[in-house]
Design an enzyme around this catalytic site. Sequence first.
Site, PDB file in Angstrom:
ATOM      1  N   ASP A 161      -2.003  -0.980 -13.740  1.00 40.76           N
ATOM      2  CA  ASP A 161      -2.395  -1.541 -12.259  1.00 40.76           C
ATOM      3  C   ASP A 161      -3.367  -0.297 -12.067  1.00 40.76           C
ATOM      4  OD1 ASP A 161      -2.703  -2.645  -9.867  1.00 40.76           O
ATOM      5  OD2 ASP A 161      -0.660  -2.860  -9.258  1.00 40.76           O
TER       6      ASP A 161
HETATM    7  C1  BGC Z   1      -2.955  -4.415  -7.107  1.00 41.11           C
HETATM    8  C2  BGC Z   1      -2.980  -5.713  -8.545  1.00 41.11           C
HETATM    9  C3  BGC Z   1      -4.421  -6.139  -8.645  1.00 41.11           C
HETATM   10  C4  BGC Z   1      -5.293  -4.960  -8.740  1.00 41.11           C
HETATM   11  C5  BGC Z   1      -6.630  -5.303  -9.102  1.00 41.11           C
HETATM   12  C6  BGC Z   1      -3.936  -3.808  -7.543  1.00 41.11           C
HETATM   13  O1  BGC Z   1      -4.305  -2.806  -6.283  1.00 41.11           O
HETATM   14  O2  BGC Z   1      -1.799  -4.079  -7.247  1.00 41.11           O
HETATM   15  O3  BGC Z   1      -2.099  -6.726  -8.276  1.00 41.11           O
HETATM   16  O4  BGC Z   1      -4.402  -6.885  -9.772  1.00 41.11           O
HETATM   17  O5  BGC Z   1      -5.447  -3.952  -7.718  1.00 41.11           O
HETATM   18  O6  BGC Z   1      -7.426  -5.984  -7.799  1.00 41.11           O
END
Ligand code: BGC
Length: 848
Positions: A245
Amino acid sequence: MVSAFGPPRPPLPVLPDDEVELRSRVGGLDLDRKVALLTGVSHSALAEEPRLGLRRIVVTDGPQGVRGQHGVGPGHSLLAPAPSALGATWDRELAERMGGLFAAEAHRKGVHVLLAPLVNLQRTPVAGRHFEYFAEDPLLTGELAAGLVRGLQARGVAACVKHFVANESETDRTRYLARLDEPTLREIYLNPFETTVLDGGAWTVMAAYSGLDDGVEAAPMTENSRMLRGVLKGDWEFTGVVISDWASTKSAVESANGGLDLVMPGPLGPWGPALAEAVRAGKVDESVIDDKVVRLLRLASRVGRLTDPWEPGTAPVAADPPPPAPSESEIALLRETAARGMVVLRNERDLVPLSPVAGRRIALIGHNAEATYFQGGGSAYVTPQRTVNFVDGLRAALPPDVELSVHRGGDARDHLPLLAVEDLATDPDGTGPGIRASFFDPSGRLLGSDLRAASDWAPHYGFPPGTSRVVLRSVLSLSEPGTHQLEIGAVGRYRVRVDGELRDHAEDDRGVELMLDSSVNHPTGPVIEIVVDGGTRRVELEAELSVIDAGGFGRLISARFRHLPPGPSRESEIAEAVLAAERAEIAVVVVGTNEESESEGWDRTTLDLPGHQNELVRRVAAANPRTVVVVNAGAPVLLPWATEVNTILWAWLPGQEAGHALADVLLGRAEATGRLPWTLPSRAEDSPVPHAIPVDGFVDYSEGLHVGHRGWDRADATPAYPFGHGLGWTTWTYERVHAPRTVAAGQDIDVRVLLANTGPRDGHEVVQVYLEAPVDDPTRPVRTLSGFTVVHCAAGTSVEATVSVPRRALQTWDAVLGTWRTTPGAHRLRIGRSSRDLLLTAQVEVLG
Ligand code: BGC
């Protein structure tokens, strides 16, 4: 099923997905370059490598649309209903068609990996990302997610299933460890990932921000080798890429050895030279790196980004022709899905569909009627190509002789509306409308400035290089007599001045952490009152902000200017709405949440509807017995007036076609076929898991297997509406069930259910099969959802539904032996319309 977007086409690899070929390519690259490929080059792009024939791969969010590589700015997206709305359809085939739509969008936007679906569970009703999840149930979640993945990947776009695993809440999400026993982990939280990876064939998986303590290993998910290497790559033989993530990776050695393959975003991060160094020092074997690069190439091959090697410095191949613009059939699918997901919770005297409406007076009431909440906040947010609110949708659909009046009934938000910059704010250094941003370097030298007619700078990127401080200034001209309210929200290190007086300041130096708790997207500040008592009052605004270095999220500032002019009081707006309801034949009240309540980055603190919406509904319902309440929320809110209104329709966060879909349902052009994918409590404290706030760094999943409807059943508690409930627009009788008398361990069971549509209209039914074990063990659920299917049936006819109960539904995790075990004996299959409306029973002897 061939979708509206043409038949599935295979991915476009130039080379076969061939292990030997991929490995030999990797063998030609030196260690530093191999490692460099394992961190992104920006927020959403991966490195390209001519010598490997690896073209740039673009990844983007998901799951309400395809954002595209340029963030939420340019390049508008189709905005789909939130996943909880798709969850409510219980329709695998519809999920697959939505996957096809996302793939078409991804092709248009040059995207190769969509960061969706989310298969975390709605464990607690207050979870901030509840709207992004499908359901509280693992089977329903996994089946829909697998459908979506199939639809997407059949067209050469990779899904990224997230957030692996046990990341069901947002509070302190980068630090907490979820604490679960192994049966709970396997049977509940890993289960939808297992289905999506094994049945859906997902090509990438995202490791969560949070960590996991399963009693054997306690580690952040980016380092959790038991889950990543043991379960995902071991037990499930996952051949894809595990992506971190965003900005969640905390180490080089532990995460690389733990099974993480790709650090996002980049170009900075904990891998790079530190990982290459760790390999040279013998802490990470080079074969571990090679395996990650092979996985990356395999992904590239699957999404058509692997070609013959090309000469560095030259373009790899001719650009693809631009794909066609969104078609009418795509817009129609968004509308169909939004309507199909709506759930009729209650409909006394069959008031909805409203018929006939000709010549009638309809009062449309509620803040969300006009200010419809289309999508939730956080990384799921996309800039929609268009939106149709509930007022416009109904207006467009109603015959001209219907008198539709619209009444807000009071403001439902805690914060003020955005400042109308074009009308009220002028450049202090000029005459045009806008807010002027001046950019300074650390020595105080002015580097440039910019005028924008925008109240929302949350977050704002794009400064001259070397900018460390930004000053936003504007002059308001307020002439409406009365009390004006002003709110300037900012985050980080800032000073806010109004007429030269310091009104708010903070010294928060967190970088990436600020970004991750979502305050960057929702800056708030104190409300300042300004009295205008004749003439025009000039008010000087200034917000001075230090630039936040949010790592892979870039360098940014965040501020938002809000203003509420003098106007009618809430009480007078409610009174006006009640009067209109009294005079109308039908009152439609739209209640709901808004961007202040549902978002990634935080959990909600209450299940109550914001503002005075409960009071509004009660007073309108008392004035008009034909009151229809539409709930515009992606997550549960309490409906304390549920028995006082005629009809309740749960409309979710319906995406861009919201208004058209609601009109279709209210006027009987489409059936609201939705069934609740979660249990709606009547009191917050009745939920099996009322909140999920970490205690001493742990989120304890102490309810074990008793999550969602399983927990309600075990506690024998009565919800407002049970899991699976939804009336549709016709009636059904369940006539017969046929199931095999005996099955061998390890076999699926096919259950056939004969049911009749006894109502006035053709309709859809969601046939649900729940399974009860031979012996009721209080440590285990009373019953579990074990199969479901959607059938369509003409009025006055019968249909036979076939529901497959997968073998996994008959198995439990044996923590001692570390394996699945089928429980032998006489199982009861309970078939019905919801977890609390079980109409038929069959018995199946499962052989040991
Ligand atoms: C989120 C993810 C997301 C990623 C990219 C993170 O803060 O938890 O679900 O895909 O950001 O934007």
